[in-house]
Motif scaffolding. Structure first.
Motif, PDB file in Angstrom:
ATOM      1  N   GLY A  67       0.811  -1.208   0.000  1.00 31.77           N
ATOM      2  CA  GLY A  67       0.000   0.000   0.000  1.00 31.77           C
ATOM      3  C   GLY A  67       0.840   1.252   0.000  1.00 31.77           C
ATOM      4  O   GLY A  67       2.075   1.210   0.134  1.00 31.77           O
ATOM      5  N   ALA A  68       0.165   2.384  -0.140  1.00 33.69           N
ATOM      6  CA  ALA A  68       0.866   3.662  -0.093  1.00 33.69           C
ATOM      7  C   ALA A  68       1.355   3.977   1.317  1.00 33.69           C
ATOM      8  O   ALA A  68       2.295   4.761   1.496  1.00 33.69           O
ATOM      9  CB  ALA A  68      -0.060   4.769  -0.581  1.00 33.69           C
ATOM     10  N   SER A  69       0.716   3.373   2.319  1.00 31.89           N
ATOM     11  CA  SER A  69       1.129   3.564   3.708  1.00 31.89           C
ATOM     12  C   SER A  69       0.829   2.285   4.477  1.00 31.89           C
ATOM     13  O   SER A  69       0.166   1.377   3.969  1.00 31.89           O
ATOM     14  CB  SER A  69       0.387   4.754   4.336  1.00 31.89           C
ATOM     15  N   THR A  70       1.337   2.235   5.688  1.00 28.25           N
ATOM     16  CA  THR A  70       1.057   1.074   6.541  1.00 28.25           C
ATOM     17  C   THR A  70       0.608   1.556   7.911  1.00 28.25           C
ATOM     18  O   THR A  70       0.896   2.689   8.322  1.00 28.25           O
ATOM     19  CB  THR A  70       2.281   0.162   6.709  1.00 28.25           C
ATOM     20  N   GLN A  71      -0.098   0.670   8.601  1.00 33.16           N
ATOM     21  CA  GLN A  71      -0.484   0.948   9.977  1.00 33.16           C
ATOM     22  C   GLN A  71      -0.456  -0.358  10.758  1.00 33.16           C
ATOM     23  O   GLN A  71      -0.671  -1.433  10.197  1.00 33.16           O
ATOM     24  CB  GLN A  71      -1.873   1.589  10.050  1.00 33.16           C
ATOM     25  N   PRO A  72      -0.149  -0.298  12.048  1.00 35.95           N
ATOM     26  CA  PRO A  72      -0.023  -1.535  12.820  1.00 35.95           C
ATOM     27  C   PRO A  72      -1.393  -2.119  13.169  1.00 35.95           C
ATOM     28  O   PRO A  72      -2.377  -1.394  13.354  1.00 35.95           O
ATOM     29  CB  PRO A  72       0.723  -1.094  14.074  1.00 35.95           C
ATOM     30  N   LEU A  73      -1.428  -3.438  13.276  1.00 39.33           N
ATOM     31  CA  LEU A  73      -2.595  -4.156  13.771  1.00 39.33           C
ATOM     32  C   LEU A  73      -2.222  -4.773  15.111  1.00 39.33           C
ATOM     33  O   LEU A  73      -1.180  -5.434  15.226  1.00 39.33           O
ATOM     34  CB  LEU A  73      -3.009  -5.260  12.791  1.00 39.33           C
ATOM     35  N   HIS A  74      -3.081  -4.575  16.114  1.00 38.41           N
ATOM     36  CA  HIS A  74      -2.778  -5.056  17.455  1.00 38.41           C
ATOM     37  C   HIS A  74      -3.773  -6.122  17.900  1.00 38.41           C
ATOM     38  O   HIS A  74      -4.945  -6.098  17.521  1.00 38.41           O
ATOM     39  CB  HIS A  74      -2.782  -3.902  18.470  1.00 38.41           C
ATOM     40  N   ASP A  75      -3.284  -7.034  18.726  1.00 40.50           N
ATOM     41  CA  ASP A  75      -4.133  -8.056  19.323  1.00 40.50           C
ATOM     42  C   ASP A  75      -5.153  -7.388  20.245  1.00 40.50           C
ATOM     43  O   ASP A  75      -4.813  -6.494  21.016  1.00 40.50           O
ATOM     44  CB  ASP A  75      -3.266  -9.039  20.115  1.00 40.50           C
ATOM     45  N   LYS A  76      -6.407  -7.830  20.153  1.00 37.51           N
ATOM     46  CA  LYS A  76      -7.469  -7.167  20.912  1.00 37.51           C
ATOM     47  C   LYS A  76      -7.439  -7.522  22.399  1.00 37.51           C
ATOM     48  O   LYS A  76      -8.059  -6.831  23.204  1.00 37.51           O
ATOM     49  CB  LYS A  76      -8.827  -7.524  20.312  1.00 37.51           C
ATOM     50  N   PHE A  77      -6.731  -8.583  22.755  1.00 37.02           N
ATOM     51  CA  PHE A  77      -6.686  -8.980  24.168  1.00 37.02           C
ATOM     52  C   PHE A  77      -5.454  -8.427  24.873  1.00 37.02           C
ATOM     53  O   PHE A  77      -5.571  -7.773  25.915  1.00 37.02           O
ATOM     54  CB  PHE A  77      -6.730 -10.505  24.300  1.00 37.02           C
ATOM     55  N   ASP A  78      -4.265  -8.668  24.313  1.00 38.04           N
ATOM     56  CA  ASP A  78      -3.049  -8.264  25.037  1.00 38.04           C
ATOM     57  C   ASP A  78      -2.338  -7.071  24.417  1.00 38.04           C
ATOM     58  O   ASP A  78      -1.332  -6.592  24.956  1.00 38.04           O
ATOM     59  CB  ASP A  78      -2.087  -9.441  25.171  1.00 38.04           C
ATOM     60  N   ASP A 109      -9.003 -14.353  28.313  1.00 35.00           N
ATOM     61  CA  ASP A 109      -8.172 -14.745  27.175  1.00 35.00           C
ATOM     62  C   ASP A 109      -8.998 -15.534  26.147  1.00 35.00           C
ATOM     63  O   ASP A 109      -9.446 -16.650  26.428  1.00 35.00           O
ATOM     64  CB  ASP A 109      -7.006 -15.595  27.658  1.00 35.00           C
ATOM     65  N   PRO A 110      -9.192 -14.986  24.954  1.00 37.35           N
ATOM     66  CA  PRO A 110     -10.044 -15.667  23.977  1.00 37.35           C
ATOM     67  C   PRO A 110      -9.432 -16.947  23.420  1.00 37.35           C
ATOM     68  O   PRO A 110     -10.134 -17.748  22.803  1.00 37.35           O
ATOM     69  CB  PRO A 110     -10.219 -14.623  22.871  1.00 37.35           C
ATOM     70  N   ARG A 111      -8.149 -17.164  23.629  1.00 35.91           N
ATOM     71  CA  ARG A 111      -7.482 -18.354  23.086  1.00 35.91           C
ATOM     72  C   ARG A 111      -7.579 -19.569  24.012  1.00 35.91           C
ATOM     73  O   ARG A 111      -7.125 -20.649  23.644  1.00 35.91           O
ATOM     74  CB  ARG A 111      -6.026 -18.033  22.755  1.00 35.91           C
ATOM     75  N   LEU A 112      -8.169 -19.385  25.173  1.00 36.18           N
ATOM     76  CA  LEU A 112      -8.402 -20.518  26.065  1.00 36.18           C
ATOM     77  C   LEU A 112      -9.737 -21.166  25.703  1.00 36.18           C
ATOM     78  O   LEU A 112     -10.754 -20.470  25.598  1.00 36.18           O
ATOM     79  CB  LEU A 112      -8.426 -20.063  27.526  1.00 36.18           C
ATOM     80  N   PRO A 113      -9.781 -22.469  25.526  1.00 34.31           N
ATOM     81  CA  PRO A 113     -11.019 -23.122  25.079  1.00 34.31           C
ATOM     82  C   PRO A 113     -12.207 -22.886  26.004  1.00 34.31           C
ATOM     83  O   PRO A 113     -13.352 -22.880  25.552  1.00 34.31           O
ATOM     84  CB  PRO A 113     -10.638 -24.607  25.045  1.00 34.31           C
ATOM     85  N   GLU A 114     -11.955 -22.694  27.292  1.00 31.55           N
ATOM     86  CA  GLU A 114     -13.056 -22.548  28.246  1.00 31.55           C
ATOM     87  C   GLU A 114     -13.605 -21.129  28.334  1.00 31.55           C
ATOM     88  O   GLU A 114     -14.609 -20.877  29.011  1.00 31.55           O
ATOM     89  CB  GLU A 114     -12.611 -23.007  29.637  1.00 31.55           C
ATOM     90  N   THR A 115     -12.987 -20.158  27.674  1.00 34.26           N
ATOM     91  CA  THR A 115     -13.424 -18.766  27.790  1.00 34.26           C
ATOM     92  C   THR A 115     -14.780 -18.564  27.135  1.00 34.26           C
ATOM     93  O   THR A 115     -15.005 -18.949  25.986  1.00 34.26           O
ATOM     94  CB  THR A 115     -12.390 -17.816  27.170  1.00 34.26           C
ATOM     95  N   PHE A 116     -15.678 -17.926  27.873  1.00 33.92           N
ATOM     96  CA  PHE A 116     -17.048 -17.666  27.418  1.00 33.92           C
ATOM     97  C   PHE A 116     -17.162 -16.290  26.762  1.00 33.92           C
ATOM     98  O   PHE A 116     -17.821 -16.123  25.743  1.00 33.92           O
ATOM     99  CB  PHE A 116     -17.996 -17.778  28.607  1.00 33.92           C
ATOM    100  N   VAL A 117     -16.533 -15.285  27.348  1.00 35.24           N
ATOM    101  CA  VAL A 117     -16.550 -13.922  26.814  1.00 35.24           C
ATOM    102  C   VAL A 117     -15.129 -13.382  26.815  1.00 35.24           C
ATOM    103  O   VAL A 117     -14.442 -13.419  27.843  1.00 35.24           O
ATOM    104  CB  VAL A 117     -17.466 -12.991  27.638  1.00 35.24           C
ATOM    105  N   GLY A 118     -14.691 -12.900  25.655  1.00 34.38           N
ATOM    106  CA  GLY A 118     -13.379 -12.280  25.528  1.00 34.38           C
ATOM    107  C   GLY A 118     -13.487 -10.773  25.501  1.00 34.38           C
ATOM    108  O   GLY A 118     -14.509 -10.193  25.911  1.00 34.38           O
ATOM    109  N   PRO A 119     -12.474 -10.092  24.999  1.00 28.47           N
ATOM    110  CA  PRO A 119     -12.491  -8.632  24.974  1.00 28.47           C
ATOM    111  C   PRO A 119     -13.466  -8.093  23.938  1.00 28.47           C
ATOM    112  O   PRO A 119     -13.815  -8.776  22.977  1.00 28.47           O
ATOM    113  CB  PRO A 119     -11.048  -8.281  24.590  1.00 28.47           C
TER     114      PRO A 119
END
Length: 477
Positions: free
Chosen positions: A18-29, A314-324
């Motif tokens: 692209g003509a520019s870039t921007q960072p993408l961040h993890d929504k949890f950590d 933590d959304p990556r834990l199988p037991e998590t019901f609600v993440g961020p």
């Protein structure tokens, strides 16, 4: 295989910077995940015109288009785990929610493939007109050209497939601008479609935010805009694109009504899932939960029990019901609305706490009609309990909103169910299901400020075509 660390554009048959870039961040950590490449206006223009040129030259039969989409569905099943990882990274959804999202998209692409093979016009009884004899009439359905899909963060695979799939099934080219929060999922989806056999020129991927979206709206080439998002942005789109066709799935304030004769335990379980899946970030999430007064205490306890001791975080834990939720800004807003409700006299039945962007499932009681959590779409893990005495009272209050996307009614009485279905001003009424119920083959759209147009593969394909009437009469000597 790890997720890409560079989310590139796809334009004119190739992956490009692209003509520019921007960072993408993890929504949890908050960790940086990737650099997102954002096009400028010149790159947007080249991408759109390249898709238009390809669409004008590519000739595929309905069978061929259907075969490609069916292959894409099969390939998505093979790549399911990687797509789930991308959804979790992009959105913060739990593994369970991300898995459901991908599974539904597999079905949506399969439906699009099936419908591509049976796209047809209709016979028109022209001999029904006075003095008409020996003539027949029929219609042809033809692709519109270029479809522009502007998609939301909260369904980064399935909603995208509900726009991209019908566009390709109808023979159109497609320009996809995914939500700024979900570029990795979009990259993997476009890779998958290309590997399945979608002609390279027929698709473009343009990540970015409002500036990219505005460039697409102002571009003269797209013939159809498919958008899911807020009513405010939907109104802006309608003003800019004028008489060009649109499919706008917009804001909501979804209600579900629970009558005293309902199967309460089953209804409570369904309502808990519908209120808190994807951390409540679904346009049809149960936000206003109307419960007949005589069973309010019992039903409220069932709902509270349904979220007690559930894991959040933590959304990556199988037991998590609600993440961020999707951002700290969204968490700030949701927290402030809950706080204002409690300070105004609402009862905090459950939850109400926050850590980072994670808000615990929150149940509010004793809420007045003028509180923000009643009058505005929360788009977070918050449900409001409201008592009612008569079904007519609940229906009237559910209708007292600018929006009208979907509603649910739990009752064992058929007359009550049909009365509510007739009186609720929404696009869909689910009896003995929540407002958030959806089967991907069904028509899906709203009324009032919830939008125009219809999703669902069969129905969207028709909207993404134009109909030409042909009449044939006997040759005259």
């Amino acid at each position: 295989m790890p997720l890409p660390t560079q989310a590139l554009l796809f334009s004119d048959g190739a992956w490009r910077e692209g003509a520019s870039t921007q960072p993408l961040h993890d929504k949890f950590d908050g960790a940086e995940l990737a650099q997102v490449h954002v096009p400028d206006r010149a790159q947007v223009d080249r991408a759109v015109r390249a898709v238009a040129a390809a669409q004008a030259s590519v000739r595929q039969t309905g069978y061929e288009r259907g075969a490609v989409l069916m292959a894409a569905s099969a390939l998505m099943r093979e790549r399911r785990d990687r797509l789930v990882d991308a959804v979790v990274a992009d959105t913060g959804f739990t593994l369970t929610d991300a898995g459901r999202e991908v599974d539904r998209a597999i079905e949506t692409l399969q439906l699009c493939g099936e419908e591509a093979k049976r796209l047809a016009g209709r016979m028109v009884p022209v001999e029904g007109g006075p003095g008409v004899r020996g003539r027949i009439g029929f219609t042809l359905r033809k692709p519109l050209g270029v479809v522009c899909a502007i998609t939301p963060f909260n369904a980064p695979v399935n909603t995208v497939c509900h726009k991209v799939g019908p566009a390709l099934a109808a023979g159109n080219g497609i320009v996809l601008k995914p939500a700024p929060e979900t570029p990795l999922t979009a990259v993997l989806l476009v890779e998958l479609l290309l590997d399945a056999g979608v002609p390279e020129g027929l698709i473009a991927l343009l990540p970015g935010g409002a500036e990219v979206g505005q460039a697409l709206l102002e571009h003269p080439v797209p013939a159809f805009y498919a958008f899911t998002g807020s009513t405010r942005v939907g109104e802006h789109i309608a003003r800019i694109v004028g008489i060009r066709r649109t499919q706008l799935e917009l804001g909501s304030l979804a209600s579900t009504i629970v009558c005293a004769d309902a199967a309460l335990e089953a209804a409570a379980g369904l309502c808990v899932n519908a209120a808190f899946r994807k951390a409540g970030q679904v346009c049809t999430s149960v936000q206003r939960l109307y419960v007949q007064r005589e069973v309010m205490a019992e039903f409220g306890a069932l709902v509270a029990r349904g979220v007690a001791d559930r894991v959040v975080g933590d959304p990556r834990l199988p037991e998590t019901f609600v993440g961020p939720v999707i951002s700290t800004g969204a968490a700030d807003r949701i927290e402030s609305w809950v706080t204002a409700a409690v300070e105004g006299g609402a009862e905090l039945v459950h939850g109400g706490t926050r850590e980072g962007s994670v808000i615990t499932p929150t149940i509010l009681g004793n809420v007045s009609r003028d509180m923000t959590v009643m009058t505005n779409e929360v788009f977070g893990p918050v449900v409001v309990l409201r008592p009612f005495d008569t079904l007519a009272e609940a229906v009237a209050e559910a209708n007292d909103t600018p929006f009208g996307l979907a509603a649910g009614v739990f009752t064992a009485d058929l007359d009550s169910a049909l009365t509510a279905a007739q009186q609720l001003r929404v696009g869909t009424v689910h009896i003995n299901e929540t407002s958030s119920s959806r089967v991907d083959l069904m028509p899906f759209g709203g009324v009032k400020a919830s939008g125009t147009g219809v999703e669902g593969p069969r129905y969207a394909i028709e909207e993404m075509t134009e109909e030409t009437l042909v009449t044939v009469g006997p040759a005259r000597p």
